[in-house]
Structures are given as C-alpha cells and as structure tokens.
Motif scaffolding. Structure first.
Motif, PDB file in Angstrom:
ATOM      1  N   ALA A 110      -2.184  -4.813  -7.735  1.00  0.00           N
ATOM      2  CA  ALA A 110      -2.206  -3.424  -6.975  1.00  0.00           C
ATOM      3  C   ALA A 110      -1.199  -2.611  -7.578  1.00  0.00           C
ATOM      4  O   ALA A 110      -1.235  -1.554  -7.325  1.00  0.00           O
ATOM      5  CB  ALA A 110      -1.506  -3.985  -5.421  1.00  0.00           C
ATOM      6  N   TYR A 111      -0.039  -3.196  -8.081  1.00  0.00           N
ATOM      7  CA  TYR A 111       1.206  -2.479  -8.662  1.00  0.00           C
ATOM      8  C   TYR A 111       0.362  -1.464  -9.862  1.00  0.00           C
ATOM      9  O   TYR A 111       0.644  -0.392  -9.894  1.00  0.00           O
ATOM     10  CB  TYR A 111       2.327  -3.492  -9.255  1.00  0.00           C
ATOM     11  CG  TYR A 111       3.250  -2.677  -9.999  1.00  0.00           C
ATOM     12  CD1 TYR A 111       4.430  -2.185  -9.503  1.00  0.00           C
ATOM     13  CD2 TYR A 111       3.174  -2.508 -11.509  1.00  0.00           C
ATOM     14  CE1 TYR A 111       5.209  -1.600 -10.228  1.00  0.00           C
ATOM     15  CE2 TYR A 111       3.902  -1.770 -12.348  1.00  0.00           C
ATOM     16  CZ  TYR A 111       5.243  -1.200 -11.641  1.00  0.00           C
ATOM     17  OH  TYR A 111       6.306  -0.679 -12.301  1.00  0.00           O
ATOM     18  N   TYR A 113      -2.709  -0.756 -10.333  1.00  0.00           N
ATOM     19  CA  TYR A 113      -3.588   0.583  -9.741  1.00  0.00           C
ATOM     20  C   TYR A 113      -2.657   1.620  -9.352  1.00  0.00           C
ATOM     21  O   TYR A 113      -2.799   2.822  -9.406  1.00  0.00           O
ATOM     22  CB  TYR A 113      -4.324  -0.035  -8.752  1.00  0.00           C
ATOM     23  CG  TYR A 113      -5.620  -0.792  -9.066  1.00  0.00           C
ATOM     24  CD1 TYR A 113      -6.637  -0.064  -9.805  1.00  0.00           C
ATOM     25  CD2 TYR A 113      -5.868  -2.074  -8.316  1.00  0.00           C
ATOM     26  CE1 TYR A 113      -7.613  -0.823 -10.234  1.00  0.00           C
ATOM     27  CE2 TYR A 113      -7.168  -2.560  -8.637  1.00  0.00           C
ATOM     28  CZ  TYR A 113      -7.946  -2.143  -9.546  1.00  0.00           C
ATOM     29  OH  TYR A 113      -9.005  -2.767 -10.060  1.00  0.00           O
ATOM     30  N   GLY A 114      -1.635   1.320  -8.538  1.00  0.00           N
ATOM     31  CA  GLY A 114      -0.649   2.348  -8.032  1.00  0.00           C
ATOM     32  C   GLY A 114      -0.182   3.235  -9.084  1.00  0.00           C
ATOM     33  O   GLY A 114       0.001   4.517  -8.940  1.00  0.00           O
ATOM     34  N   ARG A 119      -4.430   5.133  -5.874  1.00  0.00           N
ATOM     35  CA  ARG A 119      -3.567   4.696  -4.492  1.00  0.00           C
ATOM     36  C   ARG A 119      -4.942   4.096  -4.141  1.00  0.00           C
ATOM     37  O   ARG A 119      -4.595   2.979  -3.400  1.00  0.00           O
ATOM     38  CB  ARG A 119      -3.380   5.774  -4.032  1.00  0.00           C
ATOM     39  CG  ARG A 119      -2.768   5.810  -2.552  1.00  0.00           C
ATOM     40  CD  ARG A 119      -2.145   6.956  -2.140  1.00  0.00           C
ATOM     41  NE  ARG A 119      -1.394   6.227  -0.692  1.00  0.00           N
ATOM     42  CZ  ARG A 119      -0.185   6.106  -0.509  1.00  0.00           C
ATOM     43  NH1 ARG A 119       0.399   6.105  -1.680  1.00  0.00           N
ATOM     44  NH2 ARG A 119       0.265   5.675   0.481  1.00  0.00           N
ATOM     45  N   ALA A 122      -5.273   0.348  -5.136  1.00  0.00           N
ATOM     46  CA  ALA A 122      -4.146  -0.207  -4.698  1.00  0.00           C
ATOM     47  C   ALA A 122      -4.075  -0.754  -3.298  1.00  0.00           C
ATOM     48  O   ALA A 122      -3.446  -1.763  -2.958  1.00  0.00           O
ATOM     49  CB  ALA A 122      -2.849   0.723  -5.057  1.00  0.00           C
ATOM     50  N   VAL A 146       3.783  -4.153  -4.490  1.00  0.00           N
ATOM     51  CA  VAL A 146       2.698  -3.319  -4.049  1.00  0.00           C
ATOM     52  C   VAL A 146       3.257  -1.781  -3.748  1.00  0.00           C
ATOM     53  O   VAL A 146       2.725  -0.821  -4.304  1.00  0.00           O
ATOM     54  CB  VAL A 146       1.848  -3.848  -2.850  1.00  0.00           C
ATOM     55  CG1 VAL A 146       0.629  -2.699  -2.484  1.00  0.00           C
ATOM     56  CG2 VAL A 146       1.313  -5.182  -3.159  1.00  0.00           C
ATOM     57  N   GLY A 149       4.497  -0.137  -6.706  1.00  0.00           N
ATOM     58  CA  GLY A 149       3.521   0.730  -7.326  1.00  0.00           C
ATOM     59  C   GLY A 149       2.974   1.948  -7.022  1.00  0.00           C
ATOM     60  O   GLY A 149       2.563   2.835  -7.409  1.00  0.00           O
TER      61      GLY A 149
END
Length: 200
Positions: A110-111, A113-114, A119, A122, A146, A149
C-alpha cells in the motif's frame, strides 16, 4: 550459533554500525550458508547503506535457497523502496502477498502504491489489509505505513506513536529506514527517535 550472530547483525544495523553488522552477518552466513533467513537478514545493512547491488544479491541468494519463502521476495521490494524506486517495488511486494506473507507485506505494498502516485490502489490495498485482520484492529505500525505512503504525515505519526506505546517489534526500523525519510523533519518523529534513543 548462526541465528544469534544474525540477530546481533540486525541490532547493529538498526543503530547504524554497518561495518560491524556486515561482519556479523557474514559470520552468520558462513556458519549456516543454507539458511534463507540468515541471508535475507544480511541484506538489511547494505540496504540501509544504499548499497543496492549487495542487498539485492543477498536477497536473490535467499530466494534461490527457498523459492516458496515470502521474505526474500518482499525484501526485494523493500530494497527498491529504500532506493526511491517506488514503482519497481510494486511487483515483488505484490508477489510476496500471494506467498503467505504477514500483513506487514501488504502494508508495504500500500505504501509503494501511495508513493508512486496510485492512490486508488493504495486505498484498495488498505481495505485488503483490514480484511486480513479478521475483525481485529489493523496493527498501528501497518496503518502508519499506509498513511505515510498516501502523504498523510500527521495520521502516520498518530499510528507510529500508537505502535511505540504497543511496543511494536518494527519500531527500530525508524532510525535508518529511508521509507520514513518524509517524516524526518517532523518534530513528532524526532521525539519518537529520542524516546528510542536513536538521537539525544
């Protein structure tokens, strides 16, 4: 006792004593050259030193020893995160989440992706993280990753402070892990580092 030397290497890594850490990690690997865990843990000091080729080589050797073990695969993504290669980190982190990895691998995904600007994915991955907890609260350390990110520094700090109170085993990473670099100018983050005796 290879594992003892490996754990000492990790402790030395977390306080930035990299030459000693690398020496202990080498000794651990010499004592137990067939342990994927020992080799994977040995990659963390060079990762924090920004020696990406050395870290990646150790992660690959660990993965070759046990292709079914999630951690060397997840570690490859973590190395990319430390190198600022957020998009490159996504495929290995995503793969690790299909290999029986604990929830923290999903939090790192998730981090990634962020930090790479995705977003939507994430937030989808955050929901997956919530589903993994089977009705229990998601660990604060994972939520901190998370929201960090996603760029929500204050919320990330809220969860890191909760993780500190909960005595999370992952907190020692804060001192050296580049994942947390966006927080280093925050007074609350500096206060956390002081509580953990990383700074005076």
């Amino acid at each position: 006792f290879a594992f003892g030397h490996s754990q000492l290497a990790l402790a030395l890594t977390m306080v930035g004593r990299f030459a000693e850490a690398n020496a202990e990690a080498k000794l651990a690997a010499d004592l137990d050259p067939l342990s994927p865990q020992v080799l994977a843990d040995a990659a963390i000091a060079p990762m924090f030193e920004k020696n990406v080729p050395a870290a990646k080589a150790l992660a690959k050797r660990a993965a070759d020893l046990d292709p079914s073990y999630f951690f060397p695969v997840m570690l490859e993504g973590w190395i990319d995160l430390n190198a600022g290669k957020f998009r490159d980190a996504i495929p290995p982190l995503k793969k690790s989440t299909t290999m029986g990895a604990p929830a923290f691998a999903t939090a790192y995904l998730a981090y990634a992706y962020g930090r790479s600007g995705d977003r939507a994915n994430a937030l989808v991955t955050l929901e997956e993280l919530r589903k993994m907890s089977s009705g229990a609260p998601v660990l604060p350390f994972n939520l901190a990753l998370v929201y960090l990110g996603l760029g929500d520094h204050q919320r990330a700090l809220d969860y890191l402070e909760q993780a500190f109170v909960a005595n999370s085993q992952f907190m020692p990473k804060l001192g050296r892990d580049a994942v947390y670099d966006p927080l280093r100018s925050e007074p609350r983050f500096a206060a956390l580092l002081r509580k953990m005796n990383f700074v005076k």
